[in-house]
Enzyme design. Structure first.
Site, PDB file in Angstrom:
ATOM      1  N   GLU A 216     -14.616   6.694 -10.593  1.00 46.54           N
ATOM      2  CA  GLU A 216     -14.286   6.162 -11.920  1.00 46.54           C
ATOM      3  C   GLU A 216     -13.586   4.810 -11.806  1.00 46.54           C
ATOM      4  OE1 GLU A 216     -13.148   9.540 -14.819  1.00 46.54           O
ATOM      5  OE2 GLU A 216     -12.389  10.195 -12.865  1.00 46.54           O
ATOM      6  N   ARG A 218     -13.050   1.247  -8.758  1.00 45.17           N
ATOM      7  CA  ARG A 218     -13.835   0.234  -8.051  1.00 45.17           C
ATOM      8  C   ARG A 218     -13.824   0.475  -6.551  1.00 45.17           C
ATOM      9  NH1 ARG A 218     -11.173  -4.794  -8.979  1.00 45.17           N
ATOM     10  NH2 ARG A 218     -10.468  -4.963  -6.832  1.00 45.17           N
ATOM     11  N   GLU A 274      -0.263   8.298  -6.720  1.00 47.18           N
ATOM     12  CA  GLU A 274      -0.047   8.607  -8.125  1.00 47.18           C
ATOM     13  C   GLU A 274      -0.587   7.494  -9.020  1.00 47.18           C
ATOM     14  OE1 GLU A 274       4.017   9.070  -9.303  1.00 47.18           O
ATOM     15  OE2 GLU A 274       4.363   6.920  -9.385  1.00 47.18           O
ATOM     16  N   ARG A 307       6.173   6.768  -7.020  1.00 47.53           N
ATOM     17  CA  ARG A 307       7.349   5.946  -7.307  1.00 47.53           C
ATOM     18  C   ARG A 307       8.440   6.852  -7.869  1.00 47.53           C
ATOM     19  NH1 ARG A 307       8.088   0.580  -7.679  1.00 47.53           N
ATOM     20  NH2 ARG A 307       5.844   0.155  -7.717  1.00 47.53           N
ATOM     21  N   ASN A 308       9.626   6.790  -7.271  1.00 47.36           N
ATOM     22  CA  ASN A 308      10.743   7.590  -7.748  1.00 47.36           C
ATOM     23  C   ASN A 308      11.106   7.166  -9.163  1.00 47.36           C
ATOM     24  OD1 ASN A 308      13.670   8.313  -8.204  1.00 47.36           O
ATOM     25  ND2 ASN A 308      13.393   9.247  -6.185  1.00 47.36           N
TER      26      ASN A 308
END
Length: 334
Positions: A216, A218, A274, A307-308
């Site tokens: 979905e 590149r 994420e 990422r926190n």
């Protein structure tokens, strides 16, 4: 059992479209190989000396002779037996097209054949519903095509793109794949059976999948995605075409590149990045209370990159004993 290199050479009959330039030079616009072969030198010699598939040659010749728009487009179409050494740089436009066909036909895998200098050998082409056209004097060509076909098609000449490399499906439709928007997959893409490329997915030449995958985002030139992996919507993977990067990126099995995420490093098996997180070789990442650069973690297995939400620091968490993503099997029964 002999250890032969099956991808040293490629050959096949091609339908070549030549544009007659102003100085009388024939410029190759495209080449179509309905059937291509790969093998060793002895197999190539045998194909050259024997039949060379005369039935295929006859079919292509018939197509060339029946092209009613060739004169209007200023092109001459010919049938030619083409062979090329895949380990050396391509010699001409025909050999480039043969290599791109071999990739999309899954005869060879990305990054296993020589494509050095291919852009210099290819012309910029106006790809239309009537076939390839030269950009030179195209307004006149468009008018001539519209006039010639006014009774059948009205005045419509559909320009698909202006580019050096055409879309894959006009030349090769590999079995067992779904491509929602055919304009977003270029000739030379390698799509393994079970691959689904959704509307916003993109796959460049000399790149693609080697197993069942959801695309979905590149997949840039040179990038290979492993079996069972998912490239999320809007996700981006760094390629090697521009920007000076030489590192070839790969994604392992059962890994997920989240929506709008991006990577400039390779992912191993069972990894997750994420949504919205971009990781490059120089990104500072906290792993086991130690700051590491992204390039140090390139290709590692079983990592969750996130990422926190409180500190904003980028972290890598070891996903011990946890399997990777699981694709929806119903979506990939192609």
């Amino acid at each position: 059992m002999t250890n032969r290199k099956v991808s040293d050479f490629a050959w096949g009959f091609g339908l070549i479209t030549n544009y007659l330039d102003d100085d009388g030079t024939n410029v190759v616009l495209d080449s179509w190989f309905p059937k291509a072969h790969t093998g060793n030198h002895e197999e190539l010699e045998s194909a050259t000396k024997e039949t060379q598939e005369p039935e295929m040659a006859r079919k292509l010749l018939k197509i060339a002779e029946a092209d009613a728009t060739a004169k209007t487009r200023g092109v001459v179409r010919e049938v030619r037996f083409v062979s090329t050494n895949l380990k050396t740089a391509p010699e001409n436009a025909e050999s480039v097209y043969l290599r791109l066909h071999a990739l999309s036909m899954r005869l060879v895998k990305p990054n296993t054949i020589n494509l050095d200098g291919l852009f210099a050998l290819l012309e910029n082409v106006v790809w239309t519903n009537f076939g390839p056209c030269s950009p030179k004097n195209f307004d006149e060509t468009r008018l001539g095509l519209a006039e010639q076909n006014s009774e059948k098609f009205g005045a419509g000449v559909n320009v698909i793109s202006v580019d050096k490399i055409p879309r894959m499906v006009d030349y090769v439709v590999p079995s067992g794949v779904r491509v929602a928007d055919t304009n977003r997959v270029r000739l030379g893409a390698h799509l393994a059976p079970g691959t689904t490329v959704m509307h916003e997915g993109f796959v460049n030449f000399n790149a693609g999948t080697i197993g069942t995958s959801m695309v979905e985002g590149r997949i840039s030139q040179g990038v290979v995605v492993g079996d069972g992996s998912d490239i999320g919507g809007g996700a981006s993977i760094m390629g090697t075409l521009s920007g000076g990067g030489k590192h070839v990126i790969s994604i392992g099995r059962r890994s997920l590149l989240g929506a709008n995420a991006g990577i400039g490093i390779s992912l191993g098996d069972d990894c997750i990045v994420e949504a919205g997180l971009y990781i490059t070789a120089g990104t500072k990442i906290l792993l086991d209370d130690e700051i590491r650069k992204g390039k140090e973690l390139s290709g590692a297995n079983g990592l969750l990159f996130r990422r926190n939400s409180q500190s904003g620091a980028i972290e890598a968490i070891l996903r011990a004993h946890k399997p990777g993503v699981e694709l929806n099997s119903a979506l990939h029964t192609n």
